[in-house]
Scaffold this active site. Sequence first.
Site, PDB file in Angstrom:
ATOM      1  N   GLU A  62       3.596   0.469 -12.437  1.00 37.67           N
ATOM      2  CA  GLU A  62       2.668  -0.589 -12.834  1.00 37.67           C
ATOM      3  C   GLU A  62       1.229  -0.145 -12.607  1.00 37.67           C
ATOM      4  O   GLU A  62       0.354  -0.360 -13.454  1.00 37.67           O
ATOM      5  CB  GLU A  62       2.957  -1.863 -12.036  1.00 37.67           C
ATOM      6  CG  GLU A  62       4.248  -2.561 -12.439  1.00 37.67           C
ATOM      7  CD  GLU A  62       4.618  -3.711 -11.521  1.00 37.67           C
ATOM      8  OE1 GLU A  62       5.453  -4.537 -11.930  1.00 37.67           O
ATOM      9  OE2 GLU A  62       4.079  -3.785 -10.396  1.00 37.67           O
ATOM     10  N   LYS A 106       0.640 -18.433  -6.995  1.00 39.00           N
ATOM     11  CA  LYS A 106       0.304 -17.043  -6.676  1.00 39.00           C
ATOM     12  C   LYS A 106      -1.163 -16.859  -6.298  1.00 39.00           C
ATOM     13  O   LYS A 106      -1.544 -15.807  -5.781  1.00 39.00           O
ATOM     14  CB  LYS A 106       0.637 -16.133  -7.877  1.00 39.00           C
ATOM     15  CG  LYS A 106       2.091 -16.237  -8.347  1.00 39.00           C
ATOM     16  CD  LYS A 106       3.050 -15.784  -7.284  1.00 39.00           C
ATOM     17  CE  LYS A 106       4.506 -16.050  -7.605  1.00 39.00           C
ATOM     18  NZ  LYS A 106       4.930 -15.876  -8.961  1.00 39.00           N
TER      19      LYS A 106
END
Length: 221
Positions: free
Chosen positions: A103, A121
């Site tokens: 990633e 989040k």
Amino acid sequence: MNQDALKQAVAQAALAYVPEGEIIGVGTGSTANFFIDGLAAMKDRIVGAVASSEASAQRLAGHGIRLFDLNEVDALSVYVDGADEIDAGFAMIKGGGAALTREKIVASVAQRFVCIADASKLVEVLGRFPLPVEVIPLARAQVARELQALGGRPVWREGVVTDNGNVILDVHGLEIRDPVMLESLLNQIVGVVTNGLFARRPADVLLLGTAQGVQQRVRGG
């Protein structure tokens, strides 16, 4: 709206950031999966995608989206991925799905990083979510000792092997007030491949799923 509905909403909103006729970078995880499924409806308008994990590659291929190796591309206009935590400066903790290294590599090539996340989040201080650190297997115990010396409580994620053949240490008990500094510090530990702090290259755009709808936030805006 439940959490899956929020994830689906931000994934749909991210499709507006996909440029036609180009190769895009695609992340890993439950929110990214909703994005991949949405991307299937416009697969004929893009050239293809670079995936940040084998799991995402399989899902993309299952939708008939052409896959490219990152070595085949000079740059990506956009990378779309989720986060395990994100702060007001758009620094993130990622790696809950053990794909942090790929990633981070794919994100580094992208001109724009679009983070898609539900409101849970977004945090004031990173660290409540354990920080993943990808480690060469031989160095696991030694790296754990180094992480303990820094005040963390590393826990080996047993039974998990990354796509790169490495192991994950999840570091609990951190209160990360300078994520850029800590990201660099952890990467200097011998045996660490990379860590799950995305602070030196944070997100550029945050699409945040809330009960009131999707909020668009731009770094520095």
